[in-house]
Scaffold this motif. Structure first.
Motif, PDB file in Angstrom:
ATOM      1  N   THR A  72     -11.847   8.904  -1.839  1.00 12.03           N
ATOM      2  CA  THR A  72     -11.510   8.065  -0.683  1.00 12.03           C
ATOM      3  C   THR A  72     -10.006   7.776  -0.719  1.00 12.03           C
ATOM      4  O   THR A  72      -9.293   8.093   0.214  1.00 12.03           O
ATOM      5  N   LYS A  73      -9.548   7.211  -1.842  1.00 16.78           N
ATOM      6  CA  LYS A  73      -8.124   6.870  -1.947  1.00 16.78           C
ATOM      7  C   LYS A  73      -7.534   7.378  -3.257  1.00 16.78           C
ATOM      8  O   LYS A  73      -8.001   7.027  -4.335  1.00 16.78           O
ATOM      9  N   PHE A  74      -6.517   8.223  -3.139  1.00 14.74           N
ATOM     10  CA  PHE A  74      -5.780   8.690  -4.310  1.00 14.74           C
ATOM     11  C   PHE A  74      -4.725   7.631  -4.623  1.00 14.74           C
ATOM     12  O   PHE A  74      -3.860   7.347  -3.802  1.00 14.74           O
ATOM     13  N   CYS A  75      -4.843   7.005  -5.786  1.00 13.81           N
ATOM     14  CA  CYS A  75      -3.954   5.887  -6.132  1.00 13.81           C
ATOM     15  C   CYS A  75      -2.837   6.284  -7.090  1.00 13.81           C
ATOM     16  O   CYS A  75      -1.797   5.629  -7.130  1.00 13.81           O
ATOM     17  N   ASP A  76      -3.074   7.326  -7.865  1.00 17.54           N
ATOM     18  CA  ASP A  76      -2.097   7.758  -8.861  1.00 17.54           C
ATOM     19  C   ASP A  76      -1.644   6.581  -9.736  1.00 17.54           C
ATOM     20  O   ASP A  76      -0.445   6.394  -9.964  1.00 17.54           O
ATOM     21  N   TYR A  77      -2.604   5.821 -10.191  1.00 18.36           N
ATOM     22  CA  TYR A  77      -2.384   4.646 -11.078  1.00 18.36           C
ATOM     23  C   TYR A  77      -1.454   3.605 -10.435  1.00 18.36           C
ATOM     24  O   TYR A  77      -0.779   2.852 -11.139  1.00 18.36           O
ATOM     25  N   LYS A  84      -2.399  -0.308  -4.077  1.00 22.25           N
ATOM     26  CA  LYS A  84      -2.743  -1.686  -4.448  1.00 22.25           C
ATOM     27  C   LYS A  84      -3.500  -2.367  -3.300  1.00 22.25           C
ATOM     28  O   LYS A  84      -4.525  -3.004  -3.517  1.00 22.25           O
ATOM     29  N   GLU A  85      -2.992  -2.175  -2.086  1.00 22.38           N
ATOM     30  CA  GLU A  85      -3.629  -2.773  -0.901  1.00 22.38           C
ATOM     31  C   GLU A  85      -5.075  -2.277  -0.775  1.00 22.38           C
ATOM     32  O   GLU A  85      -5.975  -3.048  -0.464  1.00 22.38           O
ATOM     33  N   GLU A  88      -7.408  -3.795  -3.341  1.00 22.76           N
ATOM     34  CA  GLU A  88      -7.645  -5.233  -3.139  1.00 22.76           C
ATOM     35  C   GLU A  88      -8.469  -5.532  -1.895  1.00 22.76           C
ATOM     36  O   GLU A  88      -8.835  -6.682  -1.654  1.00 22.76           O
ATOM     37  N   LYS A  89      -8.743  -4.519  -1.100  1.00 25.89           N
ATOM     38  CA  LYS A  89      -9.536  -4.750   0.118  1.00 25.89           C
ATOM     39  C   LYS A  89     -10.901  -5.299  -0.259  1.00 25.89           C
ATOM     40  O   LYS A  89     -11.522  -4.839  -1.218  1.00 25.89           O
ATOM     41  N   GLN A  90     -11.366  -6.243   0.549  1.00 21.16           N
ATOM     42  CA  GLN A  90     -12.653  -6.869   0.249  1.00 21.16           C
ATOM     43  C   GLN A  90     -13.795  -5.849   0.227  1.00 21.16           C
ATOM     44  O   GLN A  90     -14.630  -5.857  -0.686  1.00 21.16           O
ATOM     45  N   VAL A  91     -13.793  -4.944   1.206  1.00 17.71           N
ATOM     46  CA  VAL A  91     -14.898  -3.978   1.287  1.00 17.71           C
ATOM     47  C   VAL A  91     -14.900  -3.051   0.067  1.00 17.71           C
ATOM     48  O   VAL A  91     -15.953  -2.639  -0.414  1.00 17.71           O
ATOM     49  N   LEU A 125     -17.069   4.841   6.541  1.00 18.85           N
ATOM     50  CA  LEU A 125     -15.691   4.870   7.049  1.00 18.85           C
ATOM     51  C   LEU A 125     -14.929   3.580   6.747  1.00 18.85           C
ATOM     52  O   LEU A 125     -13.698   3.559   6.760  1.00 18.85           O
ATOM     53  N   GLN A 126     -15.667   2.521   6.460  1.00 22.99           N
ATOM     54  CA  GLN A 126     -15.014   1.249   6.076  1.00 22.99           C
ATOM     55  C   GLN A 126     -14.197   1.430   4.796  1.00 22.99           C
ATOM     56  O   GLN A 126     -13.246   0.705   4.545  1.00 22.99           O
ATOM     57  N   LEU A 127     -14.621   2.388   3.982  1.00 20.02           N
ATOM     58  CA  LEU A 127     -13.937   2.629   2.704  1.00 20.02           C
ATOM     59  C   LEU A 127     -12.894   3.742   2.809  1.00 20.02           C
ATOM     60  O   LEU A 127     -12.271   4.116   1.830  1.00 20.02           O
ATOM     61  N   TRP A 128     -12.747   4.268   4.008  1.00 22.02           N
ATOM     62  CA  TRP A 128     -11.832   5.389   4.227  1.00 22.02           C
ATOM     63  C   TRP A 128     -10.452   4.851   4.620  1.00 22.02           C
ATOM     64  O   TRP A 128     -10.353   4.052   5.541  1.00 22.02           O
ATOM     65  N   PRO A 129      -9.380   5.262   3.944  1.00 30.64           N
ATOM     66  CA  PRO A 129      -8.054   4.730   4.281  1.00 30.64           C
ATOM     67  C   PRO A 129      -7.671   5.052   5.732  1.00 30.64           C
ATOM     68  O   PRO A 129      -7.958   6.142   6.217  1.00 30.64           O
ATOM     69  N   GLU A 130      -7.042   4.078   6.386  1.00 28.30           N
ATOM     70  CA  GLU A 130      -6.632   4.221   7.795  1.00 28.30           C
ATOM     71  C   GLU A 130      -5.802   5.484   8.034  1.00 28.30           C
ATOM     72  O   GLU A 130      -5.916   6.119   9.070  1.00 28.30           O
TER      73      GLU A 130
END
Ligand code: 2AM
Length: 218
Positions: A72-77, A84-85, A88-91, A125-130
């Motif tokens: 869903t989201k590649f954060c790369d640590y 970070k955003e 931290e999302k509630q969903v 889709l709630q967990l899918w980055p905009e």
């Protein structure tokens, strides 16, 4: 606080359960054997192998990239934009560790990647980055979630991020009215050739796959 930043994962995603991974790998192998044995594929084999080679073994061509998942989201640590955003999302926090039923609607292969297309539900889709699609293709307005996929393998030297980009190219091509060339009906479903070594089978029976929303630290 800095603890939060250092604890960001490599990526978030839905991870397929072991039995489902095996099922999907078997399906992918069936896809590779079916496509690899077609005359139509052999005619376009130059997309996969050098001029000198007349044959390519697709099973050997694609290398396994580990546990099957839909990123869903590649954060790369924490180094990736918006990591970070997202964390931290509630969903995201509320869904962490929960089960989802992913629907796999197609399998595709290109000279770079082998993957499965995932059709996300509204809830997923709630967990899918905009910005997941915009980040990949700035110039087009692609439907949210159209990048969603499971990487099943990559050609030597190719990073898995390429799988979603390859998928988006097919989506873009279709959006622009190029529906590809229907080659034949495989046991899995109708096979389409999109040119430049891009093959996709639309599954006549989409595969429902239970998966757990979680993260990978590596
Ligand atoms: P994938 O989702 O196509 O498999 C670790 O590399 C995981 O994060 C892989 O699953 C990979 O691709 C995904 N990934 C790597 N870089 C990425 C990026 N820039 N954007 C989105 N996903 C990425």
């Amino acid at each position: 606080c800095s603890m939060v930043e250092t604890s960001l994962p490599f990526y978030f995603g839905w991870f397929l359960c072991p039995t489902q991974q095996e099922k999907l790998r078997n399906m992918a192998n069936e896809f590779l054997s079916a496509v690899g044995s077609l005359e139509a594929f052999k005619e376009h084999v130059g997309d996969f192998a050098g001029e000198a080679e007349k044959e390519v073994n697709l099973q050997q061509y694609f290398q396994d990239k580990g546990v099957l998942h839909c990123t869903t989201k590649f954060c790369d640590y924490g180094k990736a934009n918006g990591a970070k955003e997202y964390a931290e999302k509630q969903v995201v926090r509320e869904s962490y560790g929960s089960k989802a039923d992913l629907v796999l609607t197609a399998l595709f292969l290109t000279p770079r990647t082998l993957g499965a297309q995932v059709s996300l539900t509204e809830a997923q889709l709630q967990l899918w980055p905009e910005d997941a699609e915009k980040e990949a293709v700035q110039s087009a307005d692609l439907p949210r979630g159209s990048r969603a996929h499971v990487t099943l393998g990559c050609a030597e030297g190719v990073d898995p991020v390429q799988t979603g980009l390859d998928l988006l190219e097919v989506v873009l091509q279709c959006q622009q009215g190029d529906k590809g060339e229907h080659v034949q009906d495989l046991e899995l479903g109708p096979l389409t050739y999109y040119g430049k070594g891009v093959w996709m089978v639309k599954l006549s029976e989409p595969l429902n796959t239970p998966a757990i929303f979680s993260s990978f630290y590596g």
